[in-house]
Design a protein around this motif. Structure first.
Motif, short mmCIF file in Angstrom:
data_model
loop_
_atom_site.label_atom_id
_atom_site.label_comp_id
_atom_site.label_asym_id
_atom_site.label_seq_id
_atom_site.Cartn_x
_atom_site.Cartn_y
_atom_site.Cartn_z
N GLY A 149 0.62 -1.26 -0.04
CA GLY A 149 0.18 -0.01 -0.04
C GLY A 149 0.92 1.21 -0.01
N TRP A 150 2.03 1.42 0.20
CA TRP A 150 3.11 2.19 0.23
C TRP A 150 4.21 1.93 -0.39
CZ3 TRP A 150 1.19 6.82 1.70
CH2 TRP A 150 1.95 7.99 1.92
N THR A 151 5.47 2.52 0.03
CA THR A 151 6.82 2.13 -0.72
C THR A 151 7.18 0.61 -0.44
OG1 THR A 151 7.69 4.31 -0.09
CG2 THR A 151 9.21 2.73 -0.65
N GLY A 152 7.49 0.26 -1.56
CA GLY A 152 8.11 -1.31 -1.67
C GLY A 152 9.30 -1.60 -0.60
N VAL A 153 10.29 -0.78 -0.79
CA VAL A 153 11.45 -1.10 -0.08
C VAL A 153 12.00 0.28 0.42
CG1 VAL A 153 13.87 -1.70 0.10
CG2 VAL A 153 12.12 -2.90 -1.03
N ALA A 154 11.83 0.63 1.70
CA ALA A 154 12.42 2.17 2.41
C ALA A 154 13.40 1.88 3.42
CB ALA A 154 11.19 2.52 3.25
N PHE A 155 14.55 2.48 2.94
CA PHE A 155 15.65 2.66 3.76
C PHE A 155 15.71 3.89 4.73
CE2 PHE A 155 16.86 0.02 0.23
CZ PHE A 155 17.68 -1.00 0.76
N ASN A 156 15.39 3.61 6.01
CA ASN A 156 15.52 4.73 6.90
C ASN A 156 14.18 5.88 6.98
OD1 ASN A 156 16.49 6.17 9.24
ND2 ASN A 156 17.42 7.74 7.98
N ASP A 157 13.18 5.21 7.11
CA ASP A 157 11.74 5.86 7.01
C ASP A 157 11.46 6.31 8.41
OD1 ASP A 157 8.90 5.93 5.19
OD2 ASP A 157 9.51 7.17 6.84
N THR A 158 12.44 7.31 8.93
CA THR A 158 12.52 7.50 10.38
C THR A 158 13.06 8.68 10.54
OG1 THR A 158 13.28 6.89 12.51
CG2 THR A 158 14.89 6.45 10.69
#
Length: 195
Positions: free
Chosen positions: A27-36
């Motif tokens: 439903g959102w980004t497939g692969v996220a690095f550091n969504d923080t």
């Protein structure tokens, strides 16, 4: 929400090695690095292959295939010291691949097509000052994306060996280019195609 999120508030590691990641129909980004909003992002990640497709619902920004460094703001650093062999990102509701306030990314090849915005997007973090920088990618192929094939909005010390961009600007012929730089942006003063 995400297919896979490397989030320093929930996962901590000094070195991480992954052979292959595939993320789709999320439903959102497939692969996220550091969504923080942590002060330091993930470091020292080695990934052989990333495939990310058909992610997002088209209702909001940020529904990328692969996002490096989302929410990097106020001096916080996005994902750093990431090495990848190849990325294939297609049919995502936002960008195919987004480098968002991240640093020290080294990659082999990126292929991005059929995405609803840019195929590959280099941008600052949410604060507009944390630049995508120190990024080297051997080759980018971007085609049939709704906006630019490759768009450098903000960045510094970005080196791309080869770019092939064709049949982009599907959202409006003559509106977007295959490869484009945001005009008048100090952050795009050191982008090189071919090294």
């Amino acid at each position: 929400k995400y297919g896979i999120s490397f989030d320093t508030t929930t996962l901590l590691a000094e070195v991480l090695t992954i052979g292959k990641i595939e993320a789709y129909n999320n439903g959102w980004t497939g692969v996220a690095f550091n969504d923080t909003t942590a002060t330091t992002g993930w470091k020292n990640i080695i990934i052989g292959e990333i495939i990310s497709h058909n992610n997002g619902t088209g209702t909001a920004n940020g529904e990328d295939g692969v996002a490096f460094g989302r929410n990097a703001t106020g001096g916080n650093t996005g994902a750093q010291k990431i090495v990848f062999g190849s990325i294939l990102a297609y049919n995502n509701a936002d960008h195919g691949v987004e480098f968002y306030g991240s640093r020290y990314i080294t990659g082999g090849s990126i292929q991005a097509f059929g995405n609803s915005r840019h195929g590959v997007y280099f941008a600052a973090g949410d604060d507009g000052n944390t630049l995508a920088r120190d990024i080297q990618v051997d080759s980018i192929t971007a085609f049939s994306n709704s906006m630019h094939g490759v768009y450098f909005a903000y960045g510094r010390d970005i080196q791309i060996g080869k770019i092939e961009a064709f049949n982009n600007s599907q959202a409006g012929a003559g509106t977007y280019d295959g490869v484009s730089y945001y005009p008048g942006t100090a952050g795009t003063d050191d982008v090189r195609n071919g090294y």
